[in-house]
Design a protein around this motif. Structure first.
Motif, short mmCIF file in Angstrom:
data_model
loop_
_atom_site.label_atom_id
_atom_site.label_comp_id
_atom_site.label_asym_id
_atom_site.label_seq_id
_atom_site.Cartn_x
_atom_site.Cartn_y
_atom_site.Cartn_z
N ASP A 120 0.85 -0.67 -0.21
CA ASP A 120 -0.34 0.17 0.08
C ASP A 120 0.81 1.48 0.33
O ASP A 120 0.54 2.20 -0.34
CB ASP A 120 -0.86 -0.26 0.94
CG ASP A 120 -1.97 1.74 1.84
OD1 ASP A 120 -2.36 1.52 0.25
OD2 ASP A 120 -1.90 1.50 2.14
N ARG A 158 1.31 3.58 -3.29
CA ARG A 158 0.16 5.29 -2.84
C ARG A 158 1.49 5.90 -3.08
O ARG A 158 1.28 7.47 -3.55
CB ARG A 158 -0.11 5.29 -1.26
CG ARG A 158 -1.08 4.76 -0.46
CD ARG A 158 -1.90 5.14 0.52
NE ARG A 158 -1.61 6.53 0.78
CZ ARG A 158 -1.24 7.20 2.03
NH1 ARG A 158 -1.98 6.04 3.39
NH2 ARG A 158 -1.57 8.43 2.58
N GLU A 213 0.61 9.06 -6.19
CA GLU A 213 1.42 10.63 -5.66
C GLU A 213 1.84 11.20 -7.07
O GLU A 213 1.94 12.21 -7.25
CB GLU A 213 2.43 10.38 -4.34
CG GLU A 213 1.74 11.55 -3.78
CD GLU A 213 3.28 11.83 -2.71
OE1 GLU A 213 3.99 11.48 -2.44
OE2 GLU A 213 2.56 13.17 -1.48
N PRO A 233 -3.81 7.49 -10.12
CA PRO A 233 -4.98 6.73 -9.45
C PRO A 233 -6.21 5.81 -9.15
O PRO A 233 -6.83 7.01 -9.74
CB PRO A 233 -4.77 7.46 -8.31
CG PRO A 233 -2.92 9.40 -8.36
CD PRO A 233 -3.58 8.14 -10.31
N PRO A 243 -4.94 1.21 -3.53
CA PRO A 243 -4.09 2.63 -2.09
C PRO A 243 -5.71 3.22 -1.32
O PRO A 243 -6.56 3.35 -2.09
CB PRO A 243 -3.57 3.04 -3.07
CG PRO A 243 -3.93 3.79 -4.13
CD PRO A 243 -4.49 2.11 -4.55
N VAL A 301 -6.86 5.97 1.24
CA VAL A 301 -7.26 7.46 0.31
C VAL A 301 -6.94 8.40 1.38
O VAL A 301 -7.85 8.52 2.70
CB VAL A 301 -8.15 8.40 -0.68
CG1 VAL A 301 -8.26 9.84 -0.38
CG2 VAL A 301 -8.42 7.58 -1.98
N ASP A 341 -3.24 12.85 -0.76
CA ASP A 341 -3.71 11.97 -1.25
C ASP A 341 -4.65 12.91 -1.62
O ASP A 341 -4.95 13.47 -2.85
CB ASP A 341 -4.48 10.15 -1.38
CG ASP A 341 -2.82 9.95 -1.10
OD1 ASP A 341 -2.42 9.64 -2.06
OD2 ASP A 341 -3.41 9.23 -0.17
#
Length: 254
Positions: free
Chosen positions: A86, A90, A94, A135, A178, A180, A184
Motif C-alpha cells: 500500500d 501510494r 502520488e 490513481p 491504495p 486515500v 492523496d
C-alpha cells in the motif's frame, strides 16, 4: 506524501555493512558507510522505476515480487524501503498525480488557445504513459445523485443530466487500490482543479463539447495509454487512439 522507512536507519545500515563500534572509532566509518548509502539510494531508484513499469503494465494489483524481480533486488529490499505494498502504490500514485498536475499547469500557462492547451495536456500525458498509472480514486466515478466524497470541480452539465462525482473509497483489497489519505486528497484536488480550468476554457471558447467533464478528460488519458510489448507500436497506437478521442471531444457546428 512522506513514505516512512521504518526498517532502515543509519544504525541498521552500519550493521548491514558489518561495521563495529571499534571500526567507527579508528576512522574507518566514512570508507565503510558511504558506499552503503549510495547503494541504498540506487536500490530505491531501481525499485521506484521498476514499480512504475510493473504497475504500468499489469496494474496496481501486480505483486511486490514482480517489482523486486524487475528491479533486480530481493523482495526483502523492497519491503525494507516500503513496509507494505500500500505504501509503495501510494508513492507511485502520488508522484503520477503530481506529474500530471505539472503537465496541466504547463499547458495552461504556455498555450494561449484553449483547445491547444487542452490537447497539449492530453498529448503530453498520454505520451508519458500517465494513463497506466492514474490513481484509482481519480478514475472511479459515479452518476448517482447524492454521491458523497470530493466533487469534480468546475463541472457544468446540461439540463436533465447528472453531475459526475468521485466515488468515496469502498472496502476493497489493499493490494489493488491504495487507501486515500489527506495527502492523496490534496494532490487529487489540485489535479482536478487545474484540469477543470483547461476544460472550462475550451468549453467557453466553443471548442469542447458542452457535455464533456473533467472525468471524461482523465478517462481519455487512461484509455489512450494501451500497454503493448513493443514500445514503437505502443507509441503509435497511443497517438492514433488519442487523435480519434480528441475528435470526439471537439464541438461540432449545429
Amino acid at each position: 506524501m512522506h513514505v516512512q522507512d521504518s526498517h532502515w536507519s543509519p544504525a541498521s545500515a552500519l550493521a548491514a555493512g558489518g561495521m563495529t563500534m571499534s571500526a567507527a572509532g579508528n576512522g574507518r566509518e566514512t570508507s565503510r558507510t558511504t558506499p552503503l548509502r549510495v547503494d541504498a539510494q540506487r536500490n530505491l531508484e531501481h525499485v521506484l522505476r521498476a514499480a512504475r513499469e510493473v504497475f504500468g503494465e499489469l496494474g496496481y494489483g501486480a505483486p511486490m515480487e514482480d517489482v523486486a524481480r524487475r528491479a533486480r533486488v530481493g523482495v526483502g529490499t523492497v519491503y525494507r524501503r516500503f513496509p507494505s505494498k500500500d505504501v509503495l502504490v501510494r508513492r507511485i500514485a502520488e508522484e503520477e498525480t503530481s506529474r500530471l498536475t505539472d503537465q496541466a499547469r504547463a499547458a495552461l500557462g504556455q498555450e494561449d488557445e484553449p483547445w491547444s492547451a487542452l490537447s497539449r495536456f492530453l498529448r503530453t500525458s498520454v505520451a508519458s504513459g500517465a494513463g497506466r498509472l492514474l490513481p484509482p480514486q481519480v478514475l472511479r466515478v459515479s452518476v448517482e445523485d447524492g454521491a458523497s466524497g470530493p466533487r469534480v470541480p468546475q463541472q457544468r452539465t446540461q439540463p436533465g443530466t447528472t453531475e459526475l462525482r468521485l466515488v468515496p473509497d469502498q472496502p476493497v483489497a489493499v493490494a489493488s487500490v491504495p487507501a486515500v489519505g489527506a495527502e492523496d486528497d490534496a494532490g487529487t484536488s489540485a489535479l482536478l482543479e487545474v484540469v477543470g480550468q483547461l476544460v472550462d476554457r475550451a468549453r467557453a471558447a466553443g471548442e469542447l463539447r458542452a457535455d464533456v467533464s473533467v472525468s471524461d478528460v482523465l478517462l481519455v488519458i487512461a484509455t489512450a495509454a494501451p500497454s503493448l510489448p513493443d514500445a514503437a507500436q505502443q507509441a503509435a497506437a497511443s497517438a492514433r487512439l488519442l487523435d480519434i478521442l480528441l475528435e470526439g471531444l471537439r464541438s461540432r457546428p449545429a
